[in-house]
Write an enzyme that holds these catalytic residues in place. Structure first.
Site, PDB file in Angstrom:
ATOM      1  CD  GLU A 128      -8.820  -0.336  -8.306  1.00 46.79           C
ATOM      2  OE1 GLU A 128      -7.835  -0.947  -7.828  1.00 46.79           O
ATOM      3  OE2 GLU A 128      -9.932  -0.310  -7.755  1.00 46.79           O
ATOM      4  CE  LYS A 145      -6.519  -1.877  -1.975  1.00 46.77           C
ATOM      5  NZ  LYS A 145      -5.217  -1.435  -1.561  1.00 46.77           N
TER       6      LYS A 145
HETATM    7  C1  G6Q Z   1      -6.645   3.942   2.716  1.00 47.32           C
HETATM    8  C2  G6Q Z   1      -7.028   2.706   2.076  1.00 47.32           C
HETATM    9  C3  G6Q Z   1      -7.088   2.760   0.575  1.00 47.32           C
HETATM   10  C4  G6Q Z   1      -5.725   2.703  -0.096  1.00 47.32           C
HETATM   11  C5  G6Q Z   1      -5.906   2.408  -1.577  1.00 47.32           C
HETATM   12  C6  G6Q Z   1      -4.627   2.388  -2.328  1.00 47.32           C
HETATM   13  O1  G6Q Z   1      -6.527   4.095   3.895  1.00 47.32           O
HETATM   14  O2  G6Q Z   1      -6.254   1.668   2.541  1.00 47.32           O
HETATM   15  O3  G6Q Z   1      -7.787   3.867   0.098  1.00 47.32           O
HETATM   16  O4  G6Q Z   1      -5.034   3.894   0.086  1.00 47.32           O
HETATM   17  O5  G6Q Z   1      -6.592   1.202  -1.715  1.00 47.32           O
HETATM   18  O6  G6Q Z   1      -3.777   1.418  -1.813  1.00 47.32           O
HETATM   19  P1  G6Q Z   1      -2.279   1.365  -2.285  1.00 47.32           P
HETATM   20  O7  G6Q Z   1      -1.598   2.621  -1.867  1.00 47.32           O
HETATM   21  O8  G6Q Z   1      -1.689   0.153  -1.627  1.00 47.32           O
HETATM   22  O9  G6Q Z   1      -2.298   1.232  -3.782  1.00 47.32           O
END
Ligand code: G6Q
Length: 554
Positions: free
Chosen positions: A219, A518
């Protein structure tokens, strides 16, 4: 390795849990009003001031004994050792083999924290200084856009932990925004999020902060690429360095994207996404409210850390909140926990806590790798008051479910319209009283008589207008919603989540469900692009992909 005194017990098999079971049977049918009658000092036992916060836990289905039994449970499981392990950077995130050190991000620079033989505090300080310098350059007009205009718009592109925390904090600190700066958050891959924003922005005055720990999240990278393409429709690629910054642990991917490493802000794998707003993921906060306010946010959190580490369990706000949460979840079998801030600035607070709590403790495998046989994470939800009163409070007051609620408010507003604030606060106080006391048949009857109703009419209406009450609430009143207090408030809930996860014997700091999400979409995306829908899908999924494809080009 964890010290031996941290016990990975099934909590329900401990001696203290069995005592809690007996105690539950003793008090489960006692009303809140009765508990007040029976314990003349109830309020003194179950409320206290801590820093700028006043906590009142007295309108809950518990007694001093409940909390002391929970304190025994925490001792039996080794909570004090577990807290030390957290703060000292032991690798308590076992499934990812990582330390969990968001507390180091707000730790005073002169208190060393050693991770793998290295004091990490100089790294933390260095990154904070870089954030400070960057924001000063922005605010003072030393860092200008490609047409030499001042940056006026900040767009944070991130999702999950790289969005919810900074977004919630910026919203909560609106009165502290630097004049001339407007900040926006884009998270959803749905272009309906970024498109309308780009349409109204001027590329010459816009800075994009691409916030992604991994720098691979679908995203975020899609939105970042859209922003990049939009930008170079207006300016040359050489100018990207003035308009794009990155916050990540992945230097290689940041370089590949074309962001100048001078504008890259680091953090580390010992900072979990949903605990990362204190790190350089907070760059959008620093750019929005200035570094001084960000450091006050850190200070408030650090003071809550000290309270969490030092106060005895019976006077330890996050620990008590965790005990109360487990009490309702596992003994009263409630399923949800409402977060009800009487402050519009905290509009995103429950959404933020949904992630912090549900991603941390939404687990069904215990720390030994076994399936748990008891309930774990609660469903967190809520909206600011008084709006919620005109919507879902009906169910809290008269529904069949018990919903423990946290009421949160600031005594002093940031505006001068006391005619608004007094009303807000009157509602805040009135609701917890009404939820506890309800309205009995006698008062409904006399009210209806005063309205001139006949006995027959009263008899017909009365059952609908009676409120049983006895609905539990905890109340947190702070003096004002300052950066310090906001920091303390967030850290309070972070530690509550930690203690609950510890008692439930789950690993609170991994998120394999998120990782699965993901991966999954990738395969179907390929099939959408090629039109080659795999037979391996079940009928329902295959038809949905085909249905979607049939709309393309129409
Ligand atoms: C949080 C999770 C998840 C993560 C997002 C964004 O603890 O792991 O919410 O923050 O998926 O991930 P990135 O910062 O790697 O883009």
């Amino acid at each position: 390795m964890q010290p031996s005194s941290i016990n990975n017990y099934d909590p329900t098999q401990t001696k203290s849990w069995k005592e809690l079971d007996l105690h539950f049977n003793e008090i489960k049918n006692q009303s809140l009003i009765d508990l007040f009658k029976e314990e003349p000092n109830r309020l003194a036992h179950l409320s206290f001031d801590e820093g700028n916060f006043y906590f009142d836990f007295s309108k809950n289905h518990l007694t001093k004994k409940t909390l002391s039994l929970f304190a025994s449970l925490a001792n039996e499981m080794g909570l004090s050792e577990a807290k030390k392990a957290l703060f000292q950077g032991q690798k308590i995130n076992k499934t990812e083999n990582r330390s969990v050190l968001h507390t180091a991000l707000r730790n005073p620079a002169d208190r060393p924290i050693i991770v793998e033989g290295e004091n990490i505090m100089p790294l933390v300080s260095e990154e904070l200084k870089k954030m400070k310098d960057f924001s000063i350059q922005l605010h003072q007009g030393e860092h200008l856009g490609y047409t030499s205009k001042k940056i006026q718009n900040i767009v944070n592109i991130g999702i999950g932990g790289s969005d919810l925390g900074p977004n919630m904090v910026c919203e909560a600190l609106k009165p502290y925004w630097i004049k001339g700066i407007q900040t926006y958050f884009v998270s959803n891959v749905d272009a309906s999020h970024i498109d309308p924003l780009l349409q109204k922005l001027d590329p010459a005055t816009t800075l994009f902060i691409i916030a992604s720990k991994t720098f691979t999240t679908q995203e975020t990278m899609t939105n970042a690429m859209t922003a990049r393409n939009w930008f170079i429709e207006h300016a040359s690629e050489q100018e990207i360095k003035k308009h794009f910054a990155a916050v990540s642990t992945n230097e290689e991917k940041v370089r590949e994207f074309g962001i100048d490493l001078q504008n890259m802000f680091k953090f580390w794998d010992w900072v979990g996404g949903r605990y990362s707003l204190w790190s350089s993921i907070g760059l959008s906060i620093v750019c929005t409210v200035g570094y001084d306010n960000f450091s006050k946010l850190l200070k408030g959190a650090q003071e809550m850390d000290d309270h969490f580490m030092q106060a005895p369990f019976e006077m330890n706000a996050p620990t008590l909140m965790a005990f109360i949460g487990v009490w309702y979840n596992n003994f009263f079998k409630t399923q949800t926990q409402a977060i009800l801030p009487y402050d519009q600035r905290l509009a995103y607070f429950s959404k933020y806590l949904q992630q912090a709590d549900m991603e941390s403790n939404g687990k069904s495998t215990d720390r030994n790798g076994d399936q748990v046989k008891y309930e774990t994470g609660q469903i967190i939800w809520g909206e600011p008051g008084t709006n919620g009163q005109h919507a879902f409070y009906q169910l809290i007051h008269q529904g069949t479910k018990m919903i423990p609620c946290d009421f949160i408010a600031a005594a002093l507003p940031a505006h001068d319209k006391m005619n608004h604030h007094d009303k807000l606060m009157a509602n805040f106080i009135a609701q917890t009283e009404a939820l506890m006391k309800g309205k009995d048949a006698a008062s409904v009857k006399s009210e209806l008589e005063q309205q001139g109703m006949s006995p027959e009419e009263i008899k017909a209406l009365l059952p609908f207008k009676v409120f049983d009450g006895n609905r539990p609430t905890s109340t947190l009143l702070m003096d004002k919603l300052s950066p310090e207090n906001l920091g303390g408030l967030i850290a309070l809930y972070e530690h509550k989540i930690f203690v609950q996860g510890f008692i439930w014997n789950v690993f609170s700091f991994d998120q394999w469900g998120v990782e699965l999400g993901k991966q999954l979409a990738g395969n179907i995306l390929d099939e959408i692009k090629t039109g080659d829908v795999h037979q391996s899908h079940d009928d329902s999924t295959r038809k949905m992909i085909r249905k979607y494809l049939s709309h393309q080009g129409s």
